[in-house]
Design an enzyme around this catalytic site. Structure first.
Site, PDB file in Angstrom:
ATOM      1  N   GLU A 121      -1.115  -3.443  14.119  1.00 25.17           N
ATOM      2  CA  GLU A 121      -1.819  -3.170  12.857  1.00 25.17           C
ATOM      3  C   GLU A 121      -3.291  -3.566  12.984  1.00 25.17           C
ATOM      4  O   GLU A 121      -4.172  -2.920  12.430  1.00 25.17           O
ATOM      5  CB  GLU A 121      -1.151  -3.951  11.713  1.00 25.17           C
ATOM      6  N   SER A 127       0.836  -1.206   0.000  1.00 27.92           N
ATOM      7  CA  SER A 127       0.000   0.000   0.000  1.00 27.92           C
ATOM      8  C   SER A 127       0.866   1.249   0.000  1.00 27.92           C
ATOM      9  O   SER A 127       1.806   1.351   0.796  1.00 27.92           O
ATOM     10  CB  SER A 127      -0.907   0.043   1.239  1.00 27.92           C
TER      11      SER A 127
HETATM   12  C1  LIG Z   1      -6.108  -3.665  -0.102  1.00 29.80           C
HETATM   13  C2  LIG Z   1      -4.939  -4.457   0.402  1.00 29.80           C
HETATM   14  C3  LIG Z   1      -3.858  -3.786   0.961  1.00 29.80           C
HETATM   15  C4  LIG Z   1      -2.746  -4.501   1.410  1.00 29.80           C
HETATM   16  N1  LIG Z   1      -1.663  -3.820   1.885  1.00 29.80           N
HETATM   17  C5  LIG Z   1      -0.539  -4.501   2.208  1.00 29.80           C
HETATM   18  C6  LIG Z   1       0.650  -3.799   2.570  1.00 29.80           C
HETATM   19  O1  LIG Z   1       0.687  -2.563   2.620  1.00 29.80           O
HETATM   20  N2  LIG Z   1       1.756  -4.522   2.834  1.00 29.80           N
HETATM   21  C7  LIG Z   1       1.781  -5.884   2.796  1.00 29.80           C
HETATM   22  O2  LIG Z   1       2.818  -6.475   3.074  1.00 29.80           O
HETATM   23  N3  LIG Z   1       0.661  -6.581   2.456  1.00 29.80           N
HETATM   24  C8  LIG Z   1      -0.482  -5.923   2.161  1.00 29.80           C
HETATM   25  N4  LIG Z   1      -1.624  -6.616   1.778  1.00 29.80           N
HETATM   26  C9  LIG Z   1      -1.556  -8.074   1.653  1.00 29.80           C
HETATM   27  C10 LIG Z   1      -2.366  -8.841   2.678  1.00 29.80           C
HETATM   28  O3  LIG Z   1      -1.740  -8.821   3.949  1.00 29.80           O
HETATM   29  C11 LIG Z   1      -2.520 -10.271   2.123  1.00 29.80           C
HETATM   30  O4  LIG Z   1      -3.332 -10.178   0.955  1.00 29.80           O
HETATM   31  C12 LIG Z   1      -3.188 -11.204   3.109  1.00 29.80           C
HETATM   32  O5  LIG Z   1      -2.309 -11.452   4.193  1.00 29.80           O
HETATM   33  C13 LIG Z   1      -3.609 -12.534   2.460  1.00 29.80           C
HETATM   34  O6  LIG Z   1      -2.537 -13.114   1.780  1.00 29.80           O
HETATM   35  P1  LIG Z   1      -2.710 -13.598   0.256  1.00 29.80           P
HETATM   36  O7  LIG Z   1      -3.302 -12.485  -0.520  1.00 29.80           O
HETATM   37  O8  LIG Z   1      -1.404 -14.152  -0.177  1.00 29.80           O
HETATM   38  O9  LIG Z   1      -3.793 -14.763   0.315  1.00 29.80           O
HETATM   39  P2  LIG Z   1      -3.534 -16.277   0.706  1.00 29.80           P
HETATM   40  O10 LIG Z   1      -2.687 -16.330   1.931  1.00 29.80           O
HETATM   41  O11 LIG Z   1      -3.070 -17.019  -0.495  1.00 29.80           O
HETATM   42  O12 LIG Z   1      -4.976 -16.765   1.107  1.00 29.80           O
HETATM   43  C14 LIG Z   1      -5.949 -17.186   0.128  1.00 29.80           C
HETATM   44  C15 LIG Z   1      -7.164 -17.718   0.887  1.00 29.80           C
HETATM   45  O13 LIG Z   1      -6.801 -18.880   1.667  1.00 29.80           O
HETATM   46  C16 LIG Z   1      -7.154 -18.691   3.047  1.00 29.80           C
HETATM   47  N5  LIG Z   1      -6.146 -19.289   3.926  1.00 29.80           N
HETATM   48  C17 LIG Z   1      -4.803 -19.186   3.779  1.00 29.80           C
HETATM   49  N6  LIG Z   1      -4.183 -19.836   4.791  1.00 29.80           N
HETATM   50  C18 LIG Z   1      -5.161 -20.329   5.588  1.00 29.80           C
HETATM   51  C19 LIG Z   1      -5.151 -21.104   6.798  1.00 29.80           C
HETATM   52  N7  LIG Z   1      -4.027 -21.461   7.387  1.00 29.80           N
HETATM   53  N8  LIG Z   1      -6.343 -21.423   7.358  1.00 29.80           N
HETATM   54  C20 LIG Z   1      -7.517 -21.045   6.765  1.00 29.80           C
HETATM   55  N9  LIG Z   1      -7.587 -20.336   5.604  1.00 29.80           N
HETATM   56  C21 LIG Z   1      -6.422 -19.986   5.026  1.00 29.80           C
HETATM   57  C22 LIG Z   1      -7.184 -17.179   3.220  1.00 29.80           C
HETATM   58  O14 LIG Z   1      -7.998 -16.814   4.327  1.00 29.80           O
HETATM   59  C23 LIG Z   1      -7.739 -16.706   1.907  1.00 29.80           C
HETATM   60  O15 LIG Z   1      -9.146 -16.787   1.890  1.00 29.80           O
HETATM   61  C24 LIG Z   1      -2.744  -5.930   1.342  1.00 29.80           C
HETATM   62  C25 LIG Z   1      -3.843  -6.594   0.794  1.00 29.80           C
HETATM   63  C26 LIG Z   1      -4.934  -5.873   0.332  1.00 29.80           C
HETATM   64  C27 LIG Z   1      -6.086  -6.626  -0.256  1.00 29.80           C
END
Ligand SMILES: Cc1cc2nc3c(=O)[nH]c(=O)nc-3n(C[C@H](O)[C@H](O)[C@H](O)COP(=O)(O)OP(=O)(O)OC[C@H]3O[C@@H](n4cnc5c(N)ncnc54)[C@H](O)[C@@H]3O)c2cc1C
Length: 409
Positions: free
Chosen positions: A257, A174
């Protein structure tokens, strides 16, 4: 002002301050914010438009000049040293008067980490510029293969003399395109348990080898990015904490956070707007089954906001005492992010007759000319808030944290 009895009243006896003291304090906040937050900026916040760096920074500069740059920090670190009630009143008045929220990456996230884990030189270098709003931070945690499972991150940092050389990719970063510095988690070892090989580094974003590419979210906003790091060299002095100690810092930061003191007053303010929208619909078209259903959803949300407020106050108290449990921060994040979606869904449904799904592509981009169209912006908010249950850790991840804390794993 909200008058119901709450945990704030317990705080009052602890601080031995009278109700009059807080009334005067509240009035001081109102006077200052009304006189110092520009009208156009408040109008932008009121109509739910997205703000950029210049707007956040200007408001931060004015607050800092007043000595209110960091309501959550101790005096020793340049903060206000306010008690729980004062901190909450600040957020409440700020939301009620449509002042911008404080920019969280510096004040809420990395600032407390530097305060806790940083060297005296790092505190002297970074904290003053967070306080006066002159330096802008972003968070480089997530990677394409490491979001929920953050400890699997692969971006590497290899020691070379007095430098680390970084290679890899971050995603969803972000505000990276507006930021000066990124705090980032990197892998410095693959030998040990994966959490133990992670280090926290500060990377100035003008360092050679960094490329930032935009990602546009469903609401057409550009605030997240991909950040590519190719042979990026930063001094060892930019490491916060020990080499391999990054996971401890990361967890400390994530708990904070998930605990944003601004969240609940902002939800309450949005709910006020939804209420106004609903009353306007009732006046225009008279009672109907669908508006009755909307009213019921509004009452549920109002009760939920009160519950969230109590939860937030108890979490801030624990954080101030150094006893904040990860499960409390996660429960709050889970509850508030889902509640924010319920509120924005209600606003969307109420806006639907004019701005419903078929019209969505015609909705202007944030910061467009249509700056008084609260309802249109509520549609944007609805779309943007779909990410609330993902950013900062998904709802499923929060549930895992809560379950682990409560029942062990
Ligand atoms: C608008 C926005 C702003 C963001 N800003 C930042 C930022 O500034 N800096 C930064 O570093 N990141 C940022 N993020 C990233 C955010 O932290 C990640 O998108 C989030 O942690 C999920 O990771 P992923 O997208 O890789 O999804 P994944 O981890 O691949 O998850 C996919 C799906 O699987 C589920 N899942 C995964 N593991 C498990 C488990 N163990 N048990 C049950 N369900 C599970 C998840 O809940 C999800 O529904 C941002 C994301 C968004 C959408």
């Amino acid at each position: 002002m909200n008058t119901h009895t709450s945990i704030l009243d317990a705080g009052e006896t602890e601080t031995l301050r009278s109700p009059q003291y807080y009334e005067v304090f509240r009035q001081d906040l109102v006077n200052f914010m009304e006189a110092n937050c520009p009208r156009e900026l408040r109008e932008k916040v009121r109509s739910n438009q997205k703000l950029g760096r210049a707007e956040f920074a200007e408001w931060q500069r004015r607050l800092h000049a007043q000595g209110w740059g960091a309501p959550g920090w101790t005096r020793e670190n340049g903060g206000t040293g306010w008690d729980l009630r004062q901190r909450y009143l600040f957020e409440e008045v700020s939301a009620e008067l449509d002042c911008p929220p404080l920019y969280h990456h510096g004040l809420g996230h990395i600032g407390p980490v530097i305060t806790h884990f940083g060297t005296p030189e790092q505190k002297a270098r970074y904290l003053p510029r967070i306080l006066d709003g002159s330096e802008w931070w972003c968070q480089g945690y997530s990677e394409p293969g490491a979001g929920s499972d953050l400890a699997s991150l692969k971006t590497s940092a290899v020691r070379d003399g007095d430098d680390y050389v970084i290679n890899g990719q971050k995603i969803w970063t972000s505000h990276a395109h507006e930021a000066d510095v990124m705090y980032t988690l990197v892998r410095t070892s693959v030998d040990a348990r994966k959490q133990s090989g992670i280090t926290l580094l500060v990377v100035p974003l003008d360092t050679p080898g960094i490329q930032i590419r935009p990602i546009h979210t469903i609401d057409q906003w550009h605030h997240v990015n991909e950040v590519f790091l190719d042979e990026v060299r930063v001094p060892v002095a930019n490491r916060i904490g020990e080499e391999g100690g990054g996971w401890k810092c990361a967890k400390f930061l994530l708990d904070r956070e998930r605990l944003s003191p601004a969240t609940v007053p902002r939800l309450a303010r949005q709910l006020d707007q939804v209420n106004e929208l609903l009353q306007a619909r009732l006046l225009r078209s008279g009672p109907s089954a669908s508006l009755h259903g909307a009213l019921e959803r509004l009452y549920h949300a109002q009760a939920a906001v009160q519950g969230a407020r109590e939860m937030l106050l108890s979490a801030i108290r624990e954080e101030m005492n150094g006893t904040l449990a990860a499960s409390k921060a996660s429960a709050l994040k889970l509850f508030c992010s889902e509640l924010s979606q319920q509120i924005s869904s209600l606003a969307y449904d109420l806006s639907a007759p004019e701005f419903g799904p078929r019209l969505l592509p015609a909705v202007p981009a944030p910061n467009g000319a249509d700056d008084l169209e609260i309802e249109r912006q509520l549609v944007h908010t609805y779309l943007f808030y779909r990410s609330r249950t993902i950013a900062g850790g998904t709802s499923e991840v929060q549930k895992n944290v809560i379950a682990r804390d409560l029942f062990g794993a």
